[in-house]
Design an enzyme around this catalytic site. Sequence first.
Site, PDB file in Angstrom:
ATOM      1  N   ASP A   6       9.616   6.313  -2.952  1.00  0.00           N
ATOM      2  CA  ASP A   6      10.718   6.406  -3.911  1.00  0.00           C
ATOM      3  C   ASP A   6      11.921   5.611  -3.413  1.00  0.00           C
ATOM      4  OD1 ASP A   6       9.102   8.280  -5.268  1.00  0.00           O
ATOM      5  OD2 ASP A   6       9.927   9.913  -4.079  1.00  0.00           O
TER       6      ASP A   6
ATOM      7  N   ARG B  96      -0.561  11.713  -7.709  1.00  0.00           N
ATOM      8  CA  ARG B  96      -0.631  13.022  -7.075  1.00  0.00           C
ATOM      9  C   ARG B  96      -1.957  13.655  -7.477  1.00  0.00           C
ATOM     10  NH1 ARG B  96       2.854  10.861  -4.855  1.00  0.00           N
ATOM     11  NH2 ARG B  96       5.025  11.510  -4.517  1.00  0.00           N
TER      12      ARG B  96
ATOM     13  N   LYS C 197       2.698  -2.042  -2.443  1.00  0.00           N
ATOM     14  CA  LYS C 197       3.202  -1.644  -1.130  1.00  0.00           C
ATOM     15  C   LYS C 197       2.016  -1.367  -0.206  1.00  0.00           C
ATOM     16  CE  LYS C 197       4.975   1.559  -3.488  1.00  0.00           C
ATOM     17  NZ  LYS C 197       5.523   2.885  -3.876  1.00  0.00           N
TER      18      LYS C 197
ATOM     19  N   ASN D 121       2.662   6.508  -8.310  1.00  0.00           N
ATOM     20  CA  ASN D 121       2.946   7.794  -7.673  1.00  0.00           C
ATOM     21  C   ASN D 121       1.834   8.817  -7.936  1.00  0.00           C
ATOM     22  OD1 ASN D 121       4.720   9.265  -6.028  1.00  0.00           O
ATOM     23  ND2 ASN D 121       6.484   8.633  -7.248  1.00  0.00           N
TER      24      ASN D 121
ATOM     25  N   GLY E 126      11.924  15.495  -5.685  1.00  0.00           N
ATOM     26  CA  GLY E 126      11.467  14.962  -6.964  1.00  0.00           C
ATOM     27  C   GLY E 126      11.477  13.454  -6.899  1.00  0.00           C
TER      28      GLY E 126
ATOM     29  N   TYR F 183       2.278  23.242  -4.474  1.00  0.00           N
ATOM     30  CA  TYR F 183       3.130  23.214  -5.660  1.00  0.00           C
ATOM     31  C   TYR F 183       3.054  24.538  -6.430  1.00  0.00           C
ATOM     32  CZ  TYR F 183       3.232  18.126  -5.018  1.00  0.00           C
ATOM     33  OH  TYR F 183       3.407  16.871  -4.513  1.00  0.00           O
TER      34      TYR F 183
ATOM     35  N   ALA G 269       5.069  -5.505   1.846  1.00  0.00           N
ATOM     36  CA  ALA G 269       5.106  -5.292   0.401  1.00  0.00           C
ATOM     37  C   ALA G 269       4.986  -6.643  -0.281  1.00  0.00           C
ATOM     38  CB  ALA G 269       6.391  -4.588  -0.025  1.00  0.00           C
TER      39      ALA G 269
END
Length: 335
Positions: free
Chosen positions: A270, A176, A232, A174, A42, A111, A238
């Site tokens: 993460d 997805r 990033k 993030n 997660g 998933y 970065a």
Amino acid sequence: MNSMWRPDEGPVVCVGETMAALAPTPPDSLDSTGELRLSVAGAESNVAMYLADLGRSVCWLSAVGDDAFGRRVCAAVGAAGVDVTGVRTDPERPTGLLVKDPGRDRTRVHYYRSGSAASALGPDVLDDPRVRSAALVHLTGVTPALSPSCRDLVERALGTPRGERLYAISFDVNHRPALWPDGTAATVLRELADRADIAFVGLDEAQDLWGADLEPADVRRLLGRPRILVVKDGARAAHAFAEGGGGGGGGVCTVPALRTDVVEPVGAGDAFAAGFLAGLLDGHDMRRALRLGHLTASSALKVTGDHGPLPDTATIARLLDLTDEDWSAPARTDR
């Protein structure tokens, strides 16, 4: 930088779904006859666990099913030093599950999270007293893709004006793609990221979402409101843009990535976010915070799971103190 945080330096609160994760071991295709290893995965709990590793007080808010997977998830995150007492147990909905299928070029992730316990989270999560006492609340773009109520949660958090909350908000885009209906992610994620105090995005993500020719400074022009924006650029570098950067008069700091042997890239973003946030919370300048982000990310890159062991404290301190020339040396690694 410290003016962003509560004077009493409260805990970090990470909000979002964590699933049970199955992966073949040793890493191979699911079609092989090897065994499957059970772990947890997660984005927000990854950040929480690395923050705990780095000595921060951190709690994770979420929901799991009243099932063995849910108990396994809470036990694993709690064992890393994260406060999980605010995680809800849903008697009717299951804990989400993902299955990793490693391939020669990349790892596919399948998933099984539709209708999960965490997908029923809503804005009332923000009424938790842990949020009210936080120095920082961390969210990601995974959560608003899970359900309308989850999107309402993130909208409420980021819609609260800075002057009306004691805590700062960090938001990692993030992206997805599998979680978003076609054509919806770009606008939503840009609007959400632009409301955060601190925003993170991969350059590859930004290019996929907002334009294939974007450079880091272009991303800053698209996301001009966060006090800090971190772009990033994979294994290269970065870039951290301070408030007003990207043509607005603020500063930009670029730190090359460490050369690291990569076992699997999942979880590295993460880990980077956790290291960078820990650096800011510890009072480091932008350069050292970016370095700590790279160091933490390299720990994730070396393992097949999302959470790998950090270097010891003395090694971290030594690497943070390197000259720019030594840090950037072509043979530089974190070992």
